[in-house]
Every structure is written in structure tokens, then in C-alpha cells.
Design a protein around this motif. Structure first.
Motif, PDB file in Angstrom:
ATOM      1  N   ASP A 207       0.839  -1.187   0.000  1.00 32.71           N
ATOM      2  CA  ASP A 207       0.000   0.000   0.000  1.00 32.71           C
ATOM      3  C   ASP A 207       0.886   1.254   0.000  1.00 32.71           C
ATOM      4  O   ASP A 207       2.031   1.223   0.446  1.00 32.71           O
ATOM      5  N   ASN A 208       0.320   2.334  -0.472  1.00 31.98           N
ATOM      6  CA  ASN A 208       1.071   3.594  -0.483  1.00 31.98           C
ATOM      7  C   ASN A 208       1.440   4.063   0.916  1.00 31.98           C
ATOM      8  O   ASN A 208       2.408   4.792   1.104  1.00 31.98           O
ATOM      9  N   SER A 210       2.285   2.067   3.384  1.00 29.08           N
ATOM     10  CA  SER A 210       3.104   1.068   4.073  1.00 29.08           C
ATOM     11  C   SER A 210       4.349   1.696   4.679  1.00 29.08           C
ATOM     12  O   SER A 210       4.982   2.590   4.090  1.00 29.08           O
ATOM     13  N   HIS A 213       7.658   2.027   2.756  1.00 32.96           N
ATOM     14  CA  HIS A 213       7.946   3.173   1.897  1.00 32.96           C
ATOM     15  C   HIS A 213       8.620   4.298   2.684  1.00 32.96           C
ATOM     16  O   HIS A 213       8.964   5.338   2.107  1.00 32.96           O
TER      17      HIS A 213
END
Length: 354
Positions: A207-208, A210, A213
Motif C-alpha cells: 500500500d502507499n 506502508s 515506503h
């Protein structure tokens, strides 16, 4: 091997069981000791259920009201089941389920294996590229571990795949099909099991939002030497960016036990340079020191606030990081009392992993 070890420890350390009973009595929870003897046995049997197939067995943790956490009695029952299954030549592997999660273990020459074999890493390119690769790997292994250990956050399926903590991902709707397929197998060959799992595996992406990241922020904030410095770094980052993730992470740290934060960070840092045996002994000491209440009752208080009264308002002692002394932290890593012997690992009988 670990199951046999647990059985030995359970027999030799009755005072740990006494601590558990005292804790249950203290908070007036559903105490099994208040039940008739026959009901105690029935209740414990129901906490670990068993399903049998021709070549496999499934153990099911059945305490959803307390998030399926293991009790001493459940550990003893699992040890008994695993030992009997390990010694049964007609059982190739076992599965464990709780809350819809499925994992498996193979029984052959060893009790348990790391599925998929050893990790494989390749670095084709210039030396600087290799250095960057291993620096990133270091961050993933150590800094991510510190973030998870201090905040109590969890990784989802996609994140576990990305970190190499899981080998296959499948939607929950496929679990029944996976169980049925595994139940039909008449072999413990890992390649056959892997092929069966791959039939139902899904490709998954992070997911963006997460945390994976945010490795650079993790490295920037959680690489500091002390909990205080980690929190200061997060506060600085929050003031600059007003980032929701930073705010949430900072809140979780401020809500946690100050003593628990310092003990956890020391444990994680020491574990970097220790063998598996040393880590097991360290964790064993920490666990028993935590429930002994000699330094603080934070462990019991955390359980009370989270699982008993569920008011989510623990009263920590000490209440602040400044009041946590070095001696308090060191106590959790000190040898146990003479009445409570240290963890004794049967290294002479250890089976080789394959």
C-alpha cells in the motif's frame, strides 16, 4: 525440539505457573481454577482443537476472546500433540490455525524447517552498488525491527512478503481450498507443498501508506542510541512535516510503558550480536523478570488495560522515561534467582535444520 524443551521447562518451573494463577486471581478474570476439575480439563481441551487428515494434523488455537494468546496449559497441550505427531511416521506435516491464519510445519528428519530454504541475495555491479544494497538490507532488518518492537505495530501480508518473512500470500477466501489441498497430500516433500501453495497464491503489492515506503524516515529516527533520542527525532520530523504517520508513531511511543520501551530497545540491540541460544536465554530472563513484579508491575498493568478491563488507560510505573534508571533496565537482563534456574537448552540433542 522446541516442543520437548517447553515440556521440560513446564515440569521444572512450577513457580511460573503459580505466577500465572496469582495474576488471574488478582484481576478476577474467568479463572479456570474456580471450575470443577472435570470442567477444567474440558475447557483446556477446547482451547486447542485438533483436526485430522490422512497425512496431516491441524492444531487450532481457540481463545478468540483474548486474541488467541497462549497460556501455560495451552503450551503444554501443544507440546503433547507435537511430540506425538513428530513420533508418528504416518504424519508428514502439521498446520496451525488461529483467526483464519494458516501456517504449517513438516515432520521428517527435523521438527521444523525454514520454508523455502536459505535466503538468496545477489549483487551484480559496482562495489558502491553493493554497499548501498547491504546498507538498505541493514535498515530493513534492524531499523524496521526496532520500529516494530517499540511501537507494537504489525506487518500485513504484503509487507511480510516484501520482507521475506512469508513465502506465499493468499486471500482469506482461499484458505478453505488450501487446507483441503494440503489435506490430500501424502508426502512431506517441500517442493510438492510449495507447488500446492502456489496454485492459490496471489500477487500482492505494498500500500502507499506502508511503513516500508518510509525506510529513510525510519533510518533517520530509529537509528539513534536511546529512546529519548528516537522520540526527539520523531518530534522534530513531525514539526517539520506534520506527517500523519509520524504523529501516529509518536503517539504510540508516548502511550507505551517507559520502562518497556527501554528494555525492548536494549534487547533488540543486544540481539544483533547474539546467537539464537543467547537470544532465547535473554528473552526467557526478560519474560520471568517482567512477571515477577520486582522492579515494576507494568507487564500486568498492560494486560489489565488491554485485555481485562479494556480501558486502554494503563498507569505505568515509572511514569516517564526520565524516571527509568539504568539499574531498572539491567535487572531484566540479569540472571534469575537460585529458586528459578536459567533456561537450559538441550544443545547436545539438537537436531540439524534442513
Amino acid at each position: 525440539m522446541m516442543q520437548r524443551l517447553k515440556a521440560t521447562l513446564l515440569q521444572r518451573r512450577n513457580n511460573l505457573h503459580v505466577h500465572s494463577l496469582r495474576f488471574l486471581n488478582q484481576f478476577h478474570t474467568r479463572n479456570l481454577c474456580s471450575l470443577p476439575d472435570t470442567n477444567i480439563t474440558d475447557e483446556l481441551d477446547n482451547q486447542v482443537l485438533v483436526e485430522g487428515k490422512a497425512w496431516s494434523r491441524t492444531a487450532i488455537l481457540n481463545r478468540p476472546s483474548v486474541l488467541n494468546c497462549l497460556s501455560t496449559a495451552m503450551g503444554a497441550r501443544l507440546q503433547k500433540l507435537y511430540t506425538s505427531w513428530e513420533n508418528n511416521p504416518d504424519i508428514g506435516f502439521v498446520a496451525m490455525k488461529w483467526q483464519g491464519i494458516l501456517c504449517w510445519r513438516r515432520y521428517c528428519d527435523t521438527l521444523s524447517i525454514k520454508y523455502g530454504g536459505a535466503s538468496r541475495m545477489f549483487c551484480d555491479g559496482k562495489m558502491e552498488d553493493c554497499k548501498e544494497f547491504f546498507r538498505t538490507l541493514y535498515t530493513y532488518i534492524y531499523i524496521l525491527g526496532e520500529y516494530l518492537g517499540l511501537t507494537g505495530q504489525k506487518l500485513n501480508g504484503a509487507e511480510m512478503i516484501s520482507c521475506g518473512l512469508a513465502t506465499h500470500y493468499a486471500h482469506s477466501s482461499k484458505l478453505a481450498l488450501i487446507e483441503e489441498q494440503l489435506g490430500k497430500l501424502d508426502t512431506d516433500d517441500p517442493s510438492v507443498i510449495e507447488t500446492s501453495l502456489e496454485k492459490y497464491s496471489d500477487l500482492v503489492y505494498l500500500d502507499n501508506i506502508s511503513v516500508l515506503h518510509r525506510i529513510e524516515i525510519l533510518d533517520k529516527c530509529f537509528s539513534h542510541d536511546t529512546v529519548e533520542e528516537i522520540i526527539d527525532a520523531l518530534e522534530s520530523e513531525t514539526s517539520k512535516t506534520n506527517d500523519a504517520w509520524c504523529i501516529s508513531t509518536l503517539r504510540r511511543l508516548n502511550e507505551a510503558s517507559p520502562l518497556g520501551l527501554k528494555v525492548s530497545l536494549k534487547s533488540i540491540r543486544e540481539g544483533r550480536f547474539q546467537t539464537l541460544d543467547q537470544c532465547l536465554i535473554r528473552e526467557y530472563r526478560m519474560s520471568l523478570q517482567g512477571i515477577s513484579n520486582q522492579v515494576s508491575k507494568d507487564f500486568c498493568e498492560g494486560v489489565r488495560a488491554r485485555m481485562v478491563d479494556k480501558d486502554l488507560a494503563p498507569k505505568w510505573n515509572p511514569p516517564s522515561l526520565e524516571q527509568v534508571s539504568k539499574d531498572m533496565v539491567e535487572h531484566y537482563f540479569s540472571p534469575l534467582s537460585k529458586s528459578e534456574p536459567d533456561l537450559e537448552l538441550p544443545t547436545d540433542l539438537r537436531e540439524a535444520f534442513t
